[in-house]
Design a protein around this motif. Structure first.
Motif, mmCIF file in Angstrom:
data_model
loop_
_atom_site.group_PDB
_atom_site.id
_atom_site.type_symbol
_atom_site.label_atom_id
_atom_site.label_comp_id
_atom_site.label_asym_id
_atom_site.label_seq_id
_atom_site.Cartn_x
_atom_site.Cartn_y
_atom_site.Cartn_z
ATOM 1 N N GLU A 291 -0.061 20.687 -17.054
ATOM 2 C CA GLU A 291 -0.983 19.908 -18.777
ATOM 3 C C GLU A 291 -1.606 20.046 -19.364
ATOM 4 O OE1 GLU A 291 -3.484 16.403 -16.991
ATOM 5 O OE2 GLU A 291 -3.301 17.914 -15.668
ATOM 6 N N LEU A 292 -2.462 20.505 -19.696
ATOM 7 C CA LEU A 292 -2.960 21.261 -20.763
ATOM 8 C C LEU A 292 -1.751 21.432 -22.252
ATOM 9 C CD1 LEU A 292 -4.875 21.884 -22.015
ATOM 10 C CD2 LEU A 292 -5.711 24.273 -21.378
ATOM 11 N N ARG A 293 -1.012 22.081 -21.553
ATOM 12 C CA ARG A 293 0.267 22.520 -22.571
ATOM 13 C C ARG A 293 -0.082 21.889 -23.115
ATOM 14 N NH1 ARG A 293 2.914 27.191 -24.796
ATOM 15 N NH2 ARG A 293 5.111 26.545 -25.237
ATOM 16 N N SER A 294 1.010 20.559 -22.381
ATOM 17 C CA SER A 294 1.916 19.290 -22.733
ATOM 18 C C SER A 294 0.761 18.666 -23.707
ATOM 19 C CB SER A 294 2.375 18.685 -21.316
ATOM 20 O OG SER A 294 2.835 17.039 -21.957
ATOM 21 N N ARG A 295 -0.656 18.259 -23.075
ATOM 22 C CA ARG A 295 -1.458 17.288 -24.266
ATOM 23 C C ARG A 295 -1.577 18.354 -24.755
ATOM 24 N NH1 ARG A 295 -5.900 15.033 -20.785
ATOM 25 N NH2 ARG A 295 -6.891 15.245 -23.170
ATOM 26 N N ILE A 296 -1.286 19.224 -26.001
ATOM 27 C CA ILE A 296 -1.672 20.043 -26.621
ATOM 28 C C ILE A 296 -0.390 19.893 -28.006
ATOM 29 C CG2 ILE A 296 -2.610 22.525 -27.578
ATOM 30 C CD1 ILE A 296 -4.623 23.238 -25.927
ATOM 31 N N ALA A 297 0.741 20.336 -27.172
ATOM 32 C CA ALA A 297 1.497 19.927 -28.327
ATOM 33 C C ALA A 297 2.024 18.320 -28.390
ATOM 34 C CB ALA A 297 3.268 20.491 -26.663
ATOM 35 N N GLU A 298 1.435 17.105 -28.337
ATOM 36 C CA GLU A 298 1.229 16.073 -27.495
ATOM 37 C C GLU A 298 0.540 15.957 -29.261
ATOM 38 O OE1 GLU A 298 2.452 11.938 -28.546
ATOM 39 O OE2 GLU A 298 3.294 13.700 -26.915
ATOM 40 N N THR A 299 -0.737 16.299 -28.992
ATOM 41 C CA THR A 299 -1.732 16.136 -29.777
ATOM 42 C C THR A 299 -0.898 16.818 -31.149
ATOM 43 O OG1 THR A 299 -3.609 16.297 -28.815
ATOM 44 C CG2 THR A 299 -4.246 16.946 -31.132
ATOM 45 N N ALA A 300 -0.926 17.951 -31.995
ATOM 46 C CA ALA A 300 -0.040 18.227 -32.854
ATOM 47 C C ALA A 300 0.751 17.678 -33.079
ATOM 48 C CB ALA A 300 0.512 19.914 -32.160
ATOM 49 N N ARG A 301 1.613 16.894 -32.996
ATOM 50 C CA ARG A 301 2.908 16.581 -32.493
ATOM 51 C C ARG A 301 2.034 14.943 -33.864
ATOM 52 N NH1 ARG A 301 5.791 17.489 -28.876
ATOM 53 N NH2 ARG A 301 4.976 15.964 -26.845
ATOM 54 N N THR A 302 1.429 14.647 -33.494
ATOM 55 C CA THR A 302 0.557 13.331 -33.250
ATOM 56 C C THR A 302 -0.159 13.953 -34.751
ATOM 57 O OG1 THR A 302 0.191 12.329 -31.128
ATOM 58 C CG2 THR A 302 -1.144 11.583 -33.415
ATOM 59 N N LEU A 303 -0.726 15.286 -34.625
ATOM 60 C CA LEU A 303 -1.182 15.587 -36.575
ATOM 61 C C LEU A 303 -0.672 15.622 -37.497
ATOM 62 C CD1 LEU A 303 -3.867 18.149 -35.208
ATOM 63 C CD2 LEU A 303 -5.023 15.328 -35.964
ATOM 64 N N ALA A 304 1.059 16.231 -36.666
ATOM 65 C CA ALA A 304 2.006 16.726 -37.990
ATOM 66 C C ALA A 304 2.400 15.520 -38.465
ATOM 67 C CB ALA A 304 2.922 17.537 -37.452
ATOM 68 N N ALA A 305 2.714 14.042 -37.924
ATOM 69 C CA ALA A 305 3.161 13.001 -38.485
ATOM 70 C C ALA A 305 2.140 12.858 -39.418
ATOM 71 C CB ALA A 305 3.573 12.104 -36.917
ATOM 72 N N ARG A 306 0.986 12.074 -39.043
ATOM 73 C CA ARG A 306 -0.430 12.255 -39.469
ATOM 74 C C ARG A 306 -0.072 12.036 -41.176
ATOM 75 N NH1 ARG A 306 -5.608 11.511 -36.339
ATOM 76 N NH2 ARG A 306 -4.558 9.876 -35.668
#
Length: 309
Positions: A291-306
């Motif tokens: 769950e923690l790995r997934s949360r950080i991966a999602e945050t990283a994708r959001t930051l990259a897109a931004r």
């Protein structure tokens, strides 16, 4: 430091009368030889000390001699114990008293000791709060401190983290603790001894009732036990992570050579770990829990897109 030890030795003799070199050494946690040197230094500075050998011997001040340290007022004496934390003394309303106490202490010290004390003040400074910590406001601190001094029961309205968020209790203030720039009240109540963050007190009403602190209560001992329990409750899970050498150094972990270091770290919760690990950026990879790995991966994708925009 020697200047502090000389003052303590002088006050021990003034308050307790005759003491042997061994008794002074045990009290000051130094060798007997160091006591001999300190006594010689006080004598050379003009302090009237008398030493006698034999079973009934020891050191004592010449009859009638008193240091000017006894001229401290109650507030000045309180402030003197906060000399290393002038900000804390000011928050408790003792800033002016601390300044006066320092002047009286300096005036009472021998010239050599006074020179050392002034040198320490010029070269050492204690700034307790962390760089990025928000010490927070504690508008009721003065009233809380007064209740601690006078041992008066109080009624406080308090905001806490769990429901119900606002509570009202009658408590008996045993003591105050300053931790990382924040003040905490240790108080007895219907459910035993509890800890309250002073900045979370919404309303505070002192009562006329006096109370007696339990004879076995020790503030420092209680706080140590409280901190140990707090840490145990805080880190109830763990995460498996990989760290670069830089990431390992940032977390105080010994790097495993020049490559990645795999280690298990205690965490408070997924939310807290998510925030804390993101600060390490590319120097950490979370392997578990999923769950923690997934949360950080999602945050990283959001930051990259931004930032791609």
């Amino acid at each position: 430091m020697r200047a502090s030890r000389l003052v303590t030795l002088l006050l021990l003799l003034q308050n307790r009368g005759r003491m042997t070199a061994r008794q002074l050494a045990d009290e000051l946690e130094v060798s007997v030889r160091t006591v001999y040197r300190d006594v010689e230094a006080l004598g050379a500075a003009g302090i009237p000390l008398y030493g006698a050998a034999g079973h009934a011997g020891g050191y004592r001040l010449v009859d009638g001699y008193r240091t000017r340290l006894t001229g401290l007022t109650v507030d000045e004496a309180r402030a003197a114990f906060l000399a290393a934390l002038p900000g804390a003394a000011a928050e408790l309303g003792l800033g002016e008293a601390l300044a006066t106490a320092r002047l009286k202490l300096q005036a009472a010290l021998p010239a050599e000791v006074r020179e050392h004390a002034e040198r320490i003040q010029q070269r050492f400074l204690l700034d307790a709060p962390g760089w990025y910590g928000d010490a927070g406001r504690a508008p009721h601190l003065g009233a809380v401190a007064d209740a601690v001094w006078t041992r008066r029961a109080v009624v406080l309205r308090y905001r806490r983290w769990r429901a119900p968020q606002e509570i009202e209790r009658r408590v008996e203030p045993y003591g105050l603790v300053l931790k990382a720039g924040r003040w905490y009240l240790v108080a007895g109540g219907p459910s035993g001894i509890r800890t309250y963050r002073v900045g979370q007190i919404l309303a505070f009403r002192p009562l006329e009732e006096e109370f007696v602190i339990p004879g076995r209560f020790d503030l420092a001992g209680y706080w140590n036990v409280y901190l140990a329990g707090f840490r145990a409750r805080l880190h109830t899970a763990e995460a498996l992570v990989r760290l670069t050498p830089q990431g390992a150094r940032l977390l105080g972990v010994t790097p495993a050579g020049d490559g990645w270091t795999q280690i298990r770290l205690p965490i408070e919760s997924i939310d807290h770990a998510h925030r804390d690990f993101l600060r390490l950026g590319i120097d950490i990879e979370v392997l578990a829990p999923a769950e923690l790995r997934s949360r950080i991966a999602e945050t990283a994708r959001t930051l990259a897109a931004r930032y791609e925009r």
